[in-house]
Design an enzyme around this catalytic site. Sequence first.
Site, PDB file in Angstrom:
ATOM      1  N   GLU A 158     -34.809  60.632  37.025  1.00  0.00           N
ATOM      2  CA  GLU A 158     -33.285  60.621  37.108  1.00  0.00           C
ATOM      3  C   GLU A 158     -32.809  62.187  36.932  1.00  0.00           C
ATOM      4  OE1 GLU A 158     -30.410  58.131  34.690  1.00  0.00           O
ATOM      5  OE2 GLU A 158     -29.913  59.964  33.761  1.00  0.00           O
ATOM      6  N   ALA A 204     -17.948  59.940  34.528  1.00  0.00           N
ATOM      7  CA  ALA A 204     -16.868  59.091  34.160  1.00  0.00           C
ATOM      8  C   ALA A 204     -15.735  58.937  35.090  1.00  0.00           C
ATOM      9  CB  ALA A 204     -16.193  59.544  32.690  1.00  0.00           C
ATOM     10  N   ARG A 243     -21.080  49.726  34.270  1.00  0.00           N
ATOM     11  CA  ARG A 243     -19.534  49.536  33.737  1.00  0.00           C
ATOM     12  C   ARG A 243     -19.043  50.874  33.544  1.00  0.00           C
ATOM     13  NH1 ARG A 243     -17.512  48.737  27.707  1.00  0.00           N
ATOM     14  NH2 ARG A 243     -18.345  50.863  27.722  1.00  0.00           N
ATOM     15  N   GLY A 244     -19.653  51.809  33.021  1.00  0.00           N
ATOM     16  CA  GLY A 244     -19.014  53.190  32.797  1.00  0.00           C
ATOM     17  C   GLY A 244     -18.285  53.489  31.517  1.00  0.00           C
ATOM     18  N   ASP A 245     -17.850  54.652  31.065  1.00  0.00           N
ATOM     19  CA  ASP A 245     -17.290  54.959  29.925  1.00  0.00           C
ATOM     20  C   ASP A 245     -15.793  55.292  30.420  1.00  0.00           C
ATOM     21  OD1 ASP A 245     -19.393  54.425  28.142  1.00  0.00           O
ATOM     22  OD2 ASP A 245     -20.066  56.673  28.736  1.00  0.00           O
ATOM     23  N   GLN A 247     -32.485  51.562  29.236  1.00  0.00           N
ATOM     24  CA  GLN A 247     -31.925  52.739  28.490  1.00  0.00           C
ATOM     25  C   GLN A 247     -33.147  53.479  27.902  1.00  0.00           C
ATOM     26  OE1 GLN A 247     -30.463  55.597  27.923  1.00  0.00           O
ATOM     27  NE2 GLN A 247     -28.314  54.485  28.220  1.00  0.00           N
ATOM     28  N   LYS A 296     -35.079  68.647  34.553  1.00  0.00           N
ATOM     29  CA  LYS A 296     -36.398  69.775  34.449  1.00  0.00           C
ATOM     30  C   LYS A 296     -37.188  69.246  34.997  1.00  0.00           C
ATOM     31  CE  LYS A 296     -33.947  72.068  31.378  1.00  0.00           C
ATOM     32  NZ  LYS A 296     -33.380  73.571  31.671  1.00  0.00           N
TER      33      LYS A 296
END
Length: 284
Positions: free
Chosen positions: A16, A50, A106-108, A177, A273
Amino acid sequence: MIRNKYTGQEIEFSCEVFPPKRDDDIYEIFQTLDAIEDLKPDYISVTYGAGGSNSKKTAKICSYIQNICDVQALAHMTAVGMTKDTLAERLEELQKKAVTRILALRGDKPRTMSEEEFEAREYRYASDLIRGIRDFGGFRIAAACYPEKHPESPDVETDLKFLKEKCDLGVEELITQMFFDNEKFYRFREAIDRMGIQASLHAGIMPITKVNQLGTSVSLSGSSVPTELSNLIARYSEDPEGMRKAGIDYAIRQVDDLLKHGVDGIHIYTMNKADVTREIYKAL
């Protein structure tokens, strides 16, 4: 695909990246991707700000991964702040860039969004977004999952119920996660097997290479911290290079154990990185 040295089976390897905050730094992420592409990961996922604040950058970076690096791009997309019109626009944009994989989240709540706006949002949950993407058609949909349950979920059973709902809507792969205790992952895998969830499960691994990195990561993910890892951080609190090496070694040992237990895929949270990703890949 990489071959699991313990089972002989092929598994997916992915990582990611996230868009830079400043527009003029976007070429730095391109350099990171150039340094990763020769590993030929199965896909590289790109995060989404967001409320869609980085949606244009996400699409641009995904296009670079898909069309320049010749690697599958997985675009993150969040339900918060999304409408039917903006969803259609963003899906059409991804299709034009030949991006066909989406991680639906969903997202914050963005800082600029009021509580009233947040409560009145058109797409309340990731499952609502998954339905919209599925109905639009043409995309392979992934979803996030939490080996130790979502921090906002009242209990594990409720969390698993909503995960099953997302998979029943058409999710084909799950990305966990970050977690630091493999036993938590194995118990979670057994639980979703009992639920009849058949989506492939990719283990999300976050190499802790800086002392202050852990606090932020844990606060966002709800992951517990094993004594071994907390002891490493205490030991190398005044030794940045020692912490980097110890953190990568911990992640490598974590991945090695996952391979022994027949994991479907390994997903590295790179923190942009490339060198860290390469070191873990070589150790596989």
